[in-house]
Design a protein around this motif. Structure first.
Motif, PDB file in Angstrom:
ATOM      1  N   LYS A  20     -31.368 -49.824  19.616  1.00 43.51           N
ATOM      2  CA  LYS A  20     -31.430 -48.693  20.544  1.00 43.51           C
ATOM      3  C   LYS A  20     -32.667 -47.845  20.276  1.00 43.51           C
ATOM      4  O   LYS A  20     -32.966 -47.531  19.119  1.00 43.51           O
ATOM      5  N   PRO A  21     -33.385 -47.475  21.333  1.00 45.43           N
ATOM      6  CA  PRO A  21     -34.613 -46.686  21.146  1.00 45.43           C
ATOM      7  C   PRO A  21     -34.408 -45.414  20.331  1.00 45.43           C
ATOM      8  O   PRO A  21     -35.228 -45.081  19.466  1.00 45.43           O
ATOM      9  N   GLU A  22     -33.301 -44.686  20.595  1.00 45.17           N
ATOM     10  CA  GLU A  22     -33.081 -43.431  19.870  1.00 45.17           C
ATOM     11  C   GLU A  22     -32.839 -43.666  18.384  1.00 45.17           C
ATOM     12  O   GLU A  22     -33.228 -42.861  17.536  1.00 45.17           O
ATOM     13  N   HIS A  23     -32.211 -44.809  18.048  1.00 44.29           N
ATOM     14  CA  HIS A  23     -31.995 -45.141  16.647  1.00 44.29           C
ATOM     15  C   HIS A  23     -33.311 -45.522  15.972  1.00 44.29           C
ATOM     16  O   HIS A  23     -33.570 -45.140  14.826  1.00 44.29           O
ATOM     17  N   LEU A  24     -34.139 -46.282  16.680  1.00 47.05           N
ATOM     18  CA  LEU A  24     -35.445 -46.665  16.139  1.00 47.05           C
ATOM     19  C   LEU A  24     -36.295 -45.432  15.864  1.00 47.05           C
ATOM     20  O   LEU A  24     -36.954 -45.335  14.825  1.00 47.05           O
ATOM     21  N   ASP A  25     -36.261 -44.485  16.786  1.00 41.83           N
ATOM     22  CA  ASP A  25     -37.051 -43.267  16.629  1.00 41.83           C
ATOM     23  C   ASP A  25     -36.629 -42.499  15.370  1.00 41.83           C
ATOM     24  O   ASP A  25     -37.469 -42.044  14.591  1.00 41.83           O
ATOM     25  N   VAL A  26     -35.325 -42.373  15.169  1.00 37.77           N
ATOM     26  CA  VAL A  26     -34.815 -41.659  13.991  1.00 37.77           C
ATOM     27  C   VAL A  26     -35.171 -42.409  12.705  1.00 37.77           C
ATOM     28  O   VAL A  26     -35.527 -41.798  11.696  1.00 37.77           O
ATOM     29  N   ALA A  27     -35.079 -43.751  12.741  1.00 41.69           N
ATOM     30  CA  ALA A  27     -35.400 -44.553  11.558  1.00 41.69           C
ATOM     31  C   ALA A  27     -36.862 -44.369  11.146  1.00 41.69           C
ATOM     32  O   ALA A  27     -37.176 -44.160   9.966  1.00 41.69           O
ATOM     33  N   ALA A  96     -41.545 -51.229   0.841  1.00 40.87           N
ATOM     34  CA  ALA A  96     -40.199 -50.676   1.066  1.00 40.87           C
ATOM     35  C   ALA A  96     -39.629 -51.286   2.341  1.00 40.87           C
ATOM     36  O   ALA A  96     -40.291 -51.296   3.382  1.00 40.87           O
ATOM     37  N   ARG A  97     -38.416 -51.800   2.264  1.00 37.49           N
ATOM     38  CA  ARG A  97     -37.746 -52.326   3.445  1.00 37.49           C
ATOM     39  C   ARG A  97     -37.068 -51.199   4.214  1.00 37.49           C
ATOM     40  O   ARG A  97     -36.600 -50.220   3.634  1.00 37.49           O
ATOM     41  N   MET A  98     -37.023 -51.346   5.526  1.00 36.23           N
ATOM     42  CA  MET A  98     -36.326 -50.379   6.363  1.00 36.23           C
ATOM     43  C   MET A  98     -35.788 -51.084   7.584  1.00 36.23           C
ATOM     44  O   MET A  98     -36.442 -51.974   8.129  1.00 36.23           O
ATOM     45  N   ASP A  99     -34.581 -50.707   8.024  1.00 35.13           N
ATOM     46  CA  ASP A  99     -33.996 -51.244   9.249  1.00 35.13           C
ATOM     47  C   ASP A  99     -34.258 -50.301  10.411  1.00 35.13           C
ATOM     48  O   ASP A  99     -34.516 -49.102  10.223  1.00 35.13           O
ATOM     49  N   ALA A 100     -34.139 -50.829  11.611  1.00 31.95           N
ATOM     50  CA  ALA A 100     -34.508 -50.080  12.808  1.00 31.95           C
ATOM     51  C   ALA A 100     -33.424 -49.141  13.314  1.00 31.95           C
ATOM     52  O   ALA A 100     -33.618 -48.492  14.342  1.00 31.95           O
ATOM     53  N   ASP A 101     -32.304 -49.058  12.602  1.00 34.20           N
ATOM     54  CA  ASP A 101     -31.237 -48.164  13.080  1.00 34.20           C
ATOM     55  C   ASP A 101     -30.615 -47.318  11.970  1.00 34.20           C
ATOM     56  O   ASP A 101     -29.589 -46.669  12.181  1.00 34.20           O
ATOM     57  N   ASP A 102     -31.238 -47.305  10.801  1.00 33.54           N
ATOM     58  CA  ASP A 102     -30.699 -46.525   9.684  1.00 33.54           C
ATOM     59  C   ASP A 102     -31.595 -45.321   9.390  1.00 33.54           C
ATOM     60  O   ASP A 102     -32.631 -45.129  10.017  1.00 33.54           O
ATOM     61  N   ILE A 103     -31.191 -44.494   8.425  1.00 36.42           N
ATOM     62  CA  ILE A 103     -31.899 -43.248   8.151  1.00 36.42           C
ATOM     63  C   ILE A 103     -32.147 -43.118   6.651  1.00 36.42           C
ATOM     64  O   ILE A 103     -31.203 -42.987   5.866  1.00 36.42           O
ATOM     65  N   SER A 104     -33.410 -43.164   6.251  1.00 38.59           N
ATOM     66  CA  SER A 104     -33.751 -42.968   4.839  1.00 38.59           C
ATOM     67  C   SER A 104     -33.711 -41.481   4.506  1.00 38.59           C
ATOM     68  O   SER A 104     -34.192 -40.648   5.284  1.00 38.59           O
ATOM     69  N   ARG A 105     -33.149 -41.151   3.361  1.00 34.91           N
ATOM     70  CA  ARG A 105     -33.170 -39.753   2.918  1.00 34.91           C
ATOM     71  C   ARG A 105     -34.588 -39.391   2.461  1.00 34.91           C
ATOM     72  O   ARG A 105     -35.353 -40.269   2.037  1.00 34.91           O
ATOM     73  N   PRO A 106     -34.954 -38.106   2.572  1.00 34.72           N
ATOM     74  CA  PRO A 106     -36.359 -37.704   2.400  1.00 34.72           C
ATOM     75  C   PRO A 106     -37.029 -38.137   1.095  1.00 34.72           C
ATOM     76  O   PRO A 106     -38.229 -38.421   1.082  1.00 34.72           O
ATOM     77  N   ASN A 107     -36.281 -38.193  -0.002  1.00 35.69           N
ATOM     78  CA  ASN A 107     -36.897 -38.540  -1.293  1.00 35.69           C
ATOM     79  C   ASN A 107     -36.641 -39.983  -1.687  1.00 35.69           C
ATOM     80  O   ASN A 107     -36.854 -40.363  -2.840  1.00 35.69           O
ATOM     81  N   ARG A 108     -36.178 -40.793  -0.749  1.00 37.33           N
ATOM     82  CA  ARG A 108     -35.843 -42.191  -1.073  1.00 37.33           C
ATOM     83  C   ARG A 108     -36.986 -42.906  -1.786  1.00 37.33           C
ATOM     84  O   ARG A 108     -36.811 -43.466  -2.874  1.00 37.33           O
ATOM     85  N   CYS A 109     -38.151 -42.922  -1.188  1.00 45.18           N
ATOM     86  CA  CYS A 109     -39.252 -43.705  -1.745  1.00 45.18           C
ATOM     87  C   CYS A 109     -39.797 -43.102  -3.036  1.00 45.18           C
ATOM     88  O   CYS A 109     -40.202 -43.834  -3.946  1.00 45.18           O
ATOM     89  N   GLU A 110     -39.778 -41.791  -3.147  1.00 39.87           N
ATOM     90  CA  GLU A 110     -40.207 -41.147  -4.387  1.00 39.87           C
ATOM     91  C   GLU A 110     -39.302 -41.553  -5.549  1.00 39.87           C
ATOM     92  O   GLU A 110     -39.780 -41.904  -6.641  1.00 39.87           O
ATOM     93  N   VAL A 111     -37.987 -41.527  -5.318  1.00 38.59           N
ATOM     94  CA  VAL A 111     -37.027 -41.911  -6.361  1.00 38.59           C
ATOM     95  C   VAL A 111     -37.250 -43.361  -6.795  1.00 38.59           C
ATOM     96  O   VAL A 111     -37.266 -43.680  -7.997  1.00 38.59           O
ATOM     97  N   LEU A 112     -37.434 -44.250  -5.825  1.00 36.73           N
ATOM     98  CA  LEU A 112     -37.603 -45.667  -6.150  1.00 36.73           C
ATOM     99  C   LEU A 112     -38.938 -45.935  -6.842  1.00 36.73           C
ATOM    100  O   LEU A 112     -39.006 -46.716  -7.800  1.00 36.73           O
ATOM    101  N   LEU A 113     -39.993 -45.296  -6.384  1.00 34.91           N
ATOM    102  CA  LEU A 113     -41.300 -45.482  -7.028  1.00 34.91           C
ATOM    103  C   LEU A 113     -41.280 -45.000  -8.471  1.00 34.91           C
ATOM    104  O   LEU A 113     -41.839 -45.656  -9.362  1.00 34.91           O
ATOM    105  N   GLN A 114     -40.641 -43.870  -8.706  1.00 32.80           N
ATOM    106  CA  GLN A 114     -40.549 -43.358 -10.076  1.00 32.80           C
ATOM    107  C   GLN A 114     -39.789 -44.337 -10.967  1.00 32.80           C
ATOM    108  O   GLN A 114     -40.164 -44.565 -12.117  1.00 32.80           O
ATOM    109  N   LYS A 115     -38.736 -44.933 -10.440  1.00 36.48           N
ATOM    110  CA  LYS A 115     -37.955 -45.923 -11.203  1.00 36.48           C
ATOM    111  C   LYS A 115     -38.800 -47.164 -11.479  1.00 36.48           C
ATOM    112  O   LYS A 115     -38.807 -47.687 -12.599  1.00 36.48           O
ATOM    113  N   MET A 116     -39.517 -47.640 -10.479  1.00 33.03           N
ATOM    114  CA  MET A 116     -40.364 -48.825 -10.661  1.00 33.03           C
ATOM    115  C   MET A 116     -41.420 -48.590 -11.734  1.00 33.03           C
ATOM    116  O   MET A 116     -41.650 -49.437 -12.597  1.00 33.03           O
TER     117      MET A 116
END
Length: 281
Positions: A20-27, A96-116
């Protein structure tokens, strides 16, 4: 990787006509607003899209000013082939993987990069919270094992990573053979091959992505084609030495039971046994 400086990363996403376009936009918005911005985003169009989806991509292509690359496939071939086509186009070593209908939380990538960086990992993911109409409306969290030993144990029966949550070293993925066609199991099969070749991996305990779910997630487990794919998968796991004959028989028996049970009972079992209840955070 440096212990102090977080590496640049790419985002890999696939979209197809039924999204759905609206889901893609949010993702896309959720990735564009990360506390650590991405270097580039690759969006693979898995077959022709609707006008609405094309319009969203056109708007974001302009908004991101050269940081989005759109790769179009002539036919819908499924998630595995789409991601396989998009991965070589990612400019960074970390993806980073992302789906077209989900919502990443704002610090998702920062948390994962710090762990890596802190643990020198090739693959890292985190917990997800499932929702129906709006984030937090189900209070259902799919937690995952945090340490390598526990990941190895989980792998014998179920997927130890939430695909939409992961970040990985592109070179390690390519060395393991990349995404391959394997209906419903593309990511699980990739993690297995990576682990079989010495992948350093872990999960963070944080909920980092809000994921849309529906009854289709449960009804597919009553699909005979899904069961056949599962049987083949656990046979392959045994072939590469990750599980024993006993593990294989046990896993297939569990999935056969899920196939013959009514969808409502499958949904109840998964929610009771594989999800934990809790408030959104």
């Amino acid at each position: 990787m440096s212990e102090r400086k977080l590496p640049p990363y790419s985002v890999l996403m696939s979209v197809y006509a039924k999204d759905k376009p609206e889901h893609l936009d949010v993702a896309i918005t959720s990735m564009a607003r990360q506390t650590v911005p991405f270097r580039d985003m690759v969006v693979v169009c898995d077959g022709p899209l609707t006008e609405g989806l094309d319009a969203i991509l056109s708007d974001w292509e302009w908004e991101l000013d050269g940081r989005m690359r759109i790769h179009r496939l002539s036919e819908n071939g499924g998630l595995g082939p789409a991601l396989a086509a998009g991965l070589p186009l990612c400019r960074c070593d970390v993806v980073a993987r992302m789906d077209a209908d989900d919502i990443s939380r704002p610090n998702r990538c920062e948390v994962l990069l710090q762990k890596m960086v802190s643990e020198d990992l090739d693959l890292v993911g985190g917990a997800i919270e499932e929702f129906d109409r709006r984030p937090g409306d189900m209070g259902s969290v799919r937690a995952v094992p945090l340490k390598k030993a526990d990941i190895d144990t989980w792998l014998k029966e179920r997927n130890p990573f939430n695909h939409v949550s992961v970040m990985f070293d592109k070179r390690m993925v390519e060395e393991a053979g990349g995404y391959q066609p394997f209906p419903w199991m593309e990511d699980y099969w990739l993690w297995a091959r990576m682990i079989a070749t010495g992948c350093r991996c872990a999960n963070v305990p944080d909920v980092i992505v809000d994921v849309r779910v529906g009854d289709g997630m449960y009804s597919r487990r009553s699909n005979m084609a899904y069961l056949e794919s599962q049987k083949k998968f656990f046979s392959e796991l045994r072939e590469i030495g990750l599980i024993s004959r006993f593990d294989q028989v046990k896993a297939i028996a569990q999935r056969t039971a899920a196939t013959v049970l009514p969808t409502r009972l499958v949904k109840l079992a998964y929610n009771k046994l594989l999800r934990k209840r809790g408030a959104s955070s």
